[in-house]
Design a protein around this motif. Sequence first.
Motif, mmCIF file in Angstrom:
data_model
loop_
_atom_site.group_PDB
_atom_site.id
_atom_site.type_symbol
_atom_site.label_atom_id
_atom_site.label_comp_id
_atom_site.label_asym_id
_atom_site.label_seq_id
_atom_site.Cartn_x
_atom_site.Cartn_y
_atom_site.Cartn_z
ATOM 1 N N VAL A 1 0.841 -1.205 0.000
ATOM 2 C CA VAL A 1 0.000 0.000 0.000
ATOM 3 C C VAL A 1 0.875 1.252 0.000
ATOM 4 O O VAL A 1 0.609 2.217 -0.731
ATOM 5 C CB VAL A 1 -0.954 0.000 1.214
ATOM 6 C CG1 VAL A 1 -1.718 1.312 1.320
ATOM 7 C CG2 VAL A 1 -1.944 -1.159 1.106
ATOM 8 N N GLY A 2 1.935 1.239 0.800
ATOM 9 C CA GLY A 2 2.844 2.382 0.871
ATOM 10 C C GLY A 2 3.603 2.622 -0.421
ATOM 11 O O GLY A 2 4.173 3.693 -0.620
ATOM 12 N N SER A 3 3.608 1.643 -1.306
ATOM 13 C CA SER A 3 4.252 1.838 -2.607
ATOM 14 C C SER A 3 3.417 2.729 -3.513
ATOM 15 O O SER A 3 3.924 3.319 -4.455
ATOM 16 C CB SER A 3 4.458 0.478 -3.298
ATOM 17 O OG SER A 3 5.288 -0.340 -2.515
ATOM 18 N N TYR A 4 2.094 2.803 -3.232
ATOM 19 C CA TYR A 4 1.192 3.574 -4.094
ATOM 20 C C TYR A 4 0.634 4.822 -3.425
ATOM 21 O O TYR A 4 0.214 5.754 -4.104
ATOM 22 C CB TYR A 4 0.009 2.696 -4.534
ATOM 23 C CG TYR A 4 0.406 1.463 -5.304
ATOM 24 C CD1 TYR A 4 0.917 1.564 -6.593
ATOM 25 C CD2 TYR A 4 0.285 0.198 -4.742
ATOM 26 C CE1 TYR A 4 1.289 0.440 -7.307
ATOM 27 C CE2 TYR A 4 0.657 -0.937 -5.450
ATOM 28 C CZ TYR A 4 1.154 -0.813 -6.726
ATOM 29 O OH TYR A 4 1.520 -1.922 -7.417
ATOM 30 N N ARG B 1 -3.587 8.691 3.348
ATOM 31 C CA ARG B 1 -4.481 8.024 2.390
ATOM 32 C C ARG B 1 -4.271 6.505 2.419
ATOM 33 O O ARG B 1 -5.222 5.739 2.263
ATOM 34 C CB ARG B 1 -4.239 8.548 0.981
ATOM 35 C CG ARG B 1 -5.003 9.805 0.701
ATOM 36 C CD ARG B 1 -5.024 10.114 -0.779
ATOM 37 N NE ARG B 1 -5.854 11.283 -1.024
ATOM 38 C CZ ARG B 1 -6.021 11.834 -2.203
ATOM 39 N NH1 ARG B 1 -5.405 11.336 -3.250
ATOM 40 N NH2 ARG B 1 -6.793 12.885 -2.353
ATOM 41 N N GLY B 2 -3.044 6.105 2.598
ATOM 42 C CA GLY B 2 -2.757 4.668 2.642
ATOM 43 C C GLY B 2 -3.467 3.997 3.802
ATOM 44 O O GLY B 2 -4.081 2.929 3.649
ATOM 45 N N VAL B 3 -3.401 4.620 4.966
ATOM 46 C CA VAL B 3 -4.053 4.048 6.158
ATOM 47 C C VAL B 3 -5.573 4.014 5.953
ATOM 48 O O VAL B 3 -6.234 3.011 6.256
ATOM 49 C CB VAL B 3 -3.692 4.867 7.418
ATOM 50 C CG1 VAL B 3 -4.558 4.450 8.604
ATOM 51 C CG2 VAL B 3 -2.215 4.675 7.759
ATOM 52 N N ALA B 4 -6.137 5.116 5.399
ATOM 53 C CA ALA B 4 -7.593 5.163 5.181
ATOM 54 C C ALA B 4 -8.029 4.088 4.190
ATOM 55 O O ALA B 4 -8.996 3.351 4.435
ATOM 56 C CB ALA B 4 -7.994 6.554 4.677
ATOM 57 N N ALA B 5 -7.316 3.986 3.073
ATOM 58 C CA ALA B 5 -7.700 3.018 2.034
ATOM 59 C C ALA B 5 -7.560 1.585 2.537
ATOM 60 O O ALA B 5 -8.450 0.747 2.346
ATOM 61 C CB ALA B 5 -6.829 3.231 0.788
ATOM 62 N N LEU B 6 -6.442 1.306 3.193
ATOM 63 C CA LEU B 6 -6.203 -0.066 3.655
ATOM 64 C C LEU B 6 -7.198 -0.456 4.751
ATOM 65 O O LEU B 6 -7.720 -1.585 4.763
ATOM 66 C CB LEU B 6 -4.772 -0.203 4.161
ATOM 67 C CG LEU B 6 -4.380 -1.594 4.657
ATOM 68 C CD1 LEU B 6 -4.527 -2.634 3.546
ATOM 69 C CD2 LEU B 6 -2.945 -1.608 5.173
ATOM 70 N N GLU C 1 -8.246 -2.131 -2.693
ATOM 71 C CA GLU C 1 -8.251 -3.499 -3.224
ATOM 72 C C GLU C 1 -7.272 -4.400 -2.454
ATOM 73 O O GLU C 1 -7.584 -5.562 -2.154
ATOM 74 C CB GLU C 1 -7.886 -3.475 -4.720
ATOM 75 C CG GLU C 1 -7.691 -4.836 -5.365
ATOM 76 C CD GLU C 1 -8.936 -5.712 -5.326
ATOM 77 O OE1 GLU C 1 -10.047 -5.167 -5.300
ATOM 78 O OE2 GLU C 1 -8.781 -6.952 -5.319
ATOM 79 N N ILE C 2 -6.104 -3.861 -2.133
ATOM 80 C CA ILE C 2 -5.131 -4.655 -1.372
ATOM 81 C C ILE C 2 -5.718 -5.022 -0.004
ATOM 82 O O ILE C 2 -5.555 -6.151 0.473
ATOM 83 C CB ILE C 2 -3.794 -3.895 -1.241
ATOM 84 C CG1 ILE C 2 -3.099 -3.809 -2.603
ATOM 85 C CG2 ILE C 2 -2.875 -4.586 -0.225
ATOM 86 C CD1 ILE C 2 -1.887 -2.893 -2.626
#
Lengths: 469, 51
Positions: free
Chosen positions: A52-55, A60-65, A220-221
């Motif tokens: 996730v941190g690659s994108y 935003r990464g924490v929220a999306a994941l 998605e991840i």
Amino acid sequence: MSGEPGQGSPQAADTSGWPLLRSERTWGPWQLGIALATAAAATWCYIIGEYVGSYLGFTRGVAALTAGSMIGMLLVTLAAVPTCIRFGVDSIVSCKPQFGTRGWIIPALMQYVSILGWNSLLLIFFAKSTTQLLIAIGAIRHGSNLLVPATTALACSAVFLILLRGSSGIDRVAKILVFHVFIGCWMLYILTARRWDELVTAVPPSQSPDPLWNYTTGIEIGISSLLSWWPYIGAMVRMAPDGRTAALPIMLGMGAPVPLLSMIGIAGILVLKVSDPAEWLRTVGGPGYGIVALVFVAAANLGTAIAGIYASAIGLRQIPGVDRIGWPTLLLLTLAPVALVGLLIPDLFFAHFGSFIALIAVGFAPLCGIQIVDYYVLRRRRIDIRAVYDNSEAAPYRYWAGFNPAALAAMGVGLVAYIYLLDPLSYASRWPYQYLTASLPTALVSALVYWVATRRWVAPRGLGGYESR
Amino acid sequence: MQELPDELERRLQALSDESAQGADFDPASWFWLLLLGLAGPIALIIAGWRA
């Protein structure tokens, strides 16, 4: 050890794969939540966070994941848990009404490959972490090629001995190992407190020019990672007496720890370009913190591996012939492939981890869609538990030669739909992936195909035990 | 009907009574499931996108 099925003891039922009676299902919300958290919190969280941190950046990464993980957890819960919790059975038994008296072997193989892969990864990680820990505290010296294989063999032996007592072994270890979740939070605090400015300004290394694509991929991840819990969840929730006891522990105990611990991986890859805290804690906090991290990683991996091997062994129990062998022998059969991968091809397996996790979603998203539509829409929550164990020619779940073509078609269409939306190997995507993810439409398409095929061809022929309307 | 092992038969017999089965999700369970698995994630997706 009274592990032979058919002896009538609660422990025999615990290790046989047969339904548990309510009097044998003694886990309360805390006990279930802790066992589920121990199963969910492991080294894979750092790798998930790394992806996730690659994108995406940290916020935003924490929220999306987190959002994706909780959606994935809901899908798995709605698919497998109702049948498991009502009859005290595991995930594989829960899919027999959909796949048939022989067709269930397809989810069983998916479960076996999934758990085999995850546990091989965990035990290799465990062996590497333990080896590094022994070197760090000066117990052993560098240089021996036999250290990792020897530690892998030791870890397999420990899992075997703990699981000889059935699920009570998981419960005992879970009470101890759940503390690693708190240590994980402490590690995250260390990194965010000391490197916050770098963290919020870091640029994700592999981000796409399309911010929406990056965000959807983070979701998605999360979804696909949590779909991995389908094989695990049944073996755990069957120990709880009812849905009320299980709902909150599932969402908070099994769903929440993954995004929580994955923050460590997101932060690590963004700031230090390394997701494994066993490596970056030494950089940030010195050798003392490094030792704590290594203990954490080793403990987390062992706890999850124990739960996984137990779930896999219970799943194998459903195979004709395997249901008659003793629990210790079954454990050895389950552990042997894991040990062989860990001993013989650990590096090859590590190199293909990304493909492995993506392929899991390809299989489990359609499976969840099929189970949800079958249980809630087509059967209206009516499952014939006796028919689940009836393999005769006239069995309600016999379908055609033991296979349900509706389930096979829905799985096939789902597989094609997922690969069309998102190539699991290259992450190349097609419209409307950026708006819908790949797992959610795949589950929906599979559910629709299953519903249409069942209503038009299967149920009208009196197959599958569906009530005629 | 296939003949089943005695112990399995005993268990299935016991579970044929619906009151002996584990209860499905109750309204409180559905509330938590939908809050944490649907409403919460949707709110988080919107908040995260705006961040």
